[in-house]
Design a protein around this motif. Structure first.
Motif, mmCIF file in Angstrom:
data_model
loop_
_atom_site.group_PDB
_atom_site.id
_atom_site.type_symbol
_atom_site.label_atom_id
_atom_site.label_comp_id
_atom_site.label_asym_id
_atom_site.label_seq_id
_atom_site.Cartn_x
_atom_site.Cartn_y
_atom_site.Cartn_z
ATOM 1 N N LYS A 60 16.379 35.545 37.501
ATOM 2 C CA LYS A 60 15.260 34.691 37.913
ATOM 3 C C LYS A 60 14.044 34.849 37.003
ATOM 4 O O LYS A 60 13.524 33.877 36.452
ATOM 5 N N ALA A 63 14.718 34.106 33.141
ATOM 6 C CA ALA A 63 14.672 32.666 32.882
ATOM 7 C C ALA A 63 13.245 32.133 32.998
ATOM 8 O O ALA A 63 12.821 31.292 32.197
ATOM 9 N N TRP A 105 18.906 33.543 31.977
ATOM 10 C CA TRP A 105 19.417 33.568 33.355
ATOM 11 C C TRP A 105 20.826 34.167 33.402
ATOM 12 O O TRP A 105 21.105 35.042 34.227
#
Length: 191
Positions: A60, A63, A105
């Motif tokens: 999370k 990214a 990610w």
């Protein structure tokens, strides 16, 4: 007296993670300026910092760090290899910038519970594949569709991937060796 930052629901861990997220956006920007030009593209350290962001911040926030980097560049801050601004979407290499987001990610997802160097290296290879899956078709679209170059798949591979693989392999080795040490020193940085 209650600290207003914590009253908004931020914990110390969350603030530290957001700080690291901003740091990796900045490191990726700095990595764009450490470059060796090779034709249409350049060898940079962007993927090194993207991979490290994925390993150290998780899927999370890794990214998110790359999305922040791309967004700041699109807003006009000259942090891409050849500048910044919305017109950068017409650069053949812009797809590689977009590819940093899923690459971070995927690397974060594949390393969230395993910090062994071999696992990190394998995750980085998968993240690099994601980067090329986004970057190469975008490069072909801009070079052939927008610029009318008429390059075949072989020429696109030589322009956007093959010369960069040795450098990418070195970045993966550095990430795989450095990140286990950094993860121990920093503690768990992602939630």
């Amino acid at each position: 007296m209650v600290n207003p930052i914590f009253s908004l629901g931020f914990t110390t861990m969350k603030l530290r993670t957001l700080t690291y997220t901003a740091l990796f956006a900045a490191l990726t920007a700095a990595g764009a300026f450490i470059r060796i030009p090779l034709g249409v593209s350049s060898v940079t350290l962007q993927f090194l910092f993207t991979a490290m962001a994925g390993v150290l911040l998780g899927a999370k926030y890794g990214a998110l760090s790359q999305a922040v980097y791309v967004a700041l560049g699109l807003l006009g801050i000259p942090i891409f290899t050849a500048g910044g601004g919305l017109s950068y979407v017409l650069q053949p290499t812009f797809g590689f910038l977009l590819g940093l987001i899923p690459a971070a990610w995927l690397i974060g997802k594949l390393t969230e519970s395993h910090a062994a160097p071999w696992r990190i290296a394998a995750a980085c290879v998968a993240g690099l594949a994601a980067l090329y899956v986004v970057g190469l078709p975008y490069m072909a679209l801009i070079l052939n569709g927008y610029m009318g170059k008429g390059m075949d798949i072989s020429a696109i591979l030589w322009a956007g991937m093959l010369p960069f693989l040795p450098g990418d392999a070195l970045k993966i080795v550095v990430t795989a060796l450095l990140c286990p040490v950094l993860r121990k020193r920093l503690g768990k940085t992602h939630e």
